[in-house]
Every structure is written in C-alpha cells, then in structure tokens.
Design an enzyme around this catalytic site. Structure first.
Site, PDB file in Angstrom:
ATOM      1  CG  HIS A  28      -1.954   1.302   1.319  1.00 40.33           C
ATOM      2  ND1 HIS A  28      -1.872   1.996   2.524  1.00 40.33           N
ATOM      3  CD2 HIS A  28      -2.545   1.859   0.418  1.00 40.33           C
ATOM      4  CE1 HIS A  28      -2.586   2.959   2.332  1.00 40.33           C
ATOM      5  NE2 HIS A  28      -3.127   2.902   0.832  1.00 40.33           N
ATOM      6  CG  HIS A  58      -2.869   3.138   6.175  1.00 45.03           C
ATOM      7  ND1 HIS A  58      -1.522   2.985   5.210  1.00 45.03           N
ATOM      8  CD2 HIS A  58      -2.782   4.086   6.584  1.00 45.03           C
ATOM      9  CE1 HIS A  58      -1.162   4.284   5.501  1.00 45.03           C
ATOM     10  NE2 HIS A  58      -1.690   5.075   6.167  1.00 45.03           N
TER      11      HIS A  58
HETATM   12  S1  FES Z   1       0.949   1.127   4.442  1.00 38.82           S
HETATM   13 FE1  FES Z   1       0.517  -0.714   4.726  1.00 38.82          FE
HETATM   14  S2  FES Z   1      -1.903  -0.770   4.950  1.00 38.82           S
HETATM   15 FE2  FES Z   1      -1.225   1.263   4.147  1.00 38.82          FE
END
Ligand code: FES
Length: 171
Positions: free
Chosen positions: A98, A117
C-alpha cells in the site's frame, strides 16, 4: 535569423530524447543483463538463504539487494508455491504494497500484518491481500531448492517491491 523547419524540429527532439534516455537506461544496468536483437533481459542474482535441514520457523533476509527486507517462512504443511522436501518453504518481501510500511508476520494466523492502515496478507496463499488498503499482493521471492544439499536459494521476485519502478536498483 534561422527558421525552424519541421524537419529540424523533429531532429532536435530526437537528440534530446536520446540524451535523456541514455542515463535512465543506465539506472537498471547493475544486474546481469543480456542483450538480444529486440530486448534486454535482466537476470536476478542467486542468493543462498538457508538450508532446509537447519531452517527454523522463519528467517529474515534481504533480496534482491540490501534495501529490500524479506522473510522466509517454513510452514508446517505444504503451501501454494512452496519449495523444499515438503513444499512448505516460501518467502516474501515484507514491505506493504500500500505505502511501504514494514509488515509483521503473525505465525499463529500465518499472515503478514501492516499496522499503518491494517492491510493483511496471506502467507499461505502467495501473499494474497486478505483485507485492508493494499490492492497488490506481497511480492513473492522465488526460491530454488537443491535436493542434494538442502540449500534454499532466492532466484527472483514475482511482483513489484514497494516504491520501485523495477525490482533492480543501482547500488
Ligand atoms: S502502508 Fe500498509 S496498509 Fe497502508
């Protein structure tokens, strides 16, 4: 005063493009590269990670370079893409796809968890996203198992390591 003709305009543009493209092409030139008539093929370096006979539950390592943290997992049972005598050894990049936070492996649930997140990746199913913000699976480190020695060797990466335009970087 010189007049810019259509022909000179495109000629100058081509030279400028070549001047910019040459250094960019050099960025990806550090791994072994073989040229063919139509394309350049980059090969990952092979790196011995462990030996199946002495491997614990997990082993941290870096691949394909020191900036890329990874984890080797010795599952109890055979898993998708597993290597070794029981097809149970897999490895992944541990950077969340992500936004690049480091993930932690939960050996009870057999998943990687990202606490930034809350994305979760399934370590028994090729690093597949199970839940959360990430849309790409964890990059899988391709492994080779040598039956005669028991050595487990990293030989490539499937999927793009977070933050890179290619899995190779110049060190
Ligand atoms: S950096 Fe891992 S869920 Fe956003």
């Amino acid at each position: 005063m010189s007049e810019i003709t259509r022909r000179n305009f495109f000629k100058a543009g081509g030279l400028a493009t070549a001047a910019v493209a040459a250094p960019i092409a050099g960025l990806n030139a550090s791994p072994a590269a073989a040229s063919t008539d139509t394309k350049t093929i980059f090969e990952f370096a092979k790196k011995k990670i462990s030996n199946a006979q002495s491997l614990g539950n997990t082993q941290a390592f870096t691949y394909p370079d020191s900036m890329s943290p990874c984890l080797l997992i010795n599952h109890d049972e055979p898993v998708e893409g597993g290597v070794g005598p029981n097809n149970n050894i897999v490895a992944y990049s541990t950077l969340c796809t992500h936004m690049g936070c480091p993930t932690q492996y939960d050996s009870n649930e057999k998943v990687f968890k990202c606490h930034c997140h809350f994305s979760v990746f399934d370590a028994e199913k090729s690093g597949q996203v199970a839940i959360g913000q990430a849309i790409d699976n964890l990059p899988r480190i391709l492994l080779d198992y040598d039956e005669s020695t028991g050595n487990v060797t990293a030989v490539g990466v499937e999927g793009l390591i977070y933050g890179r335009q290619a899995n190779f970087i110049e060190l």
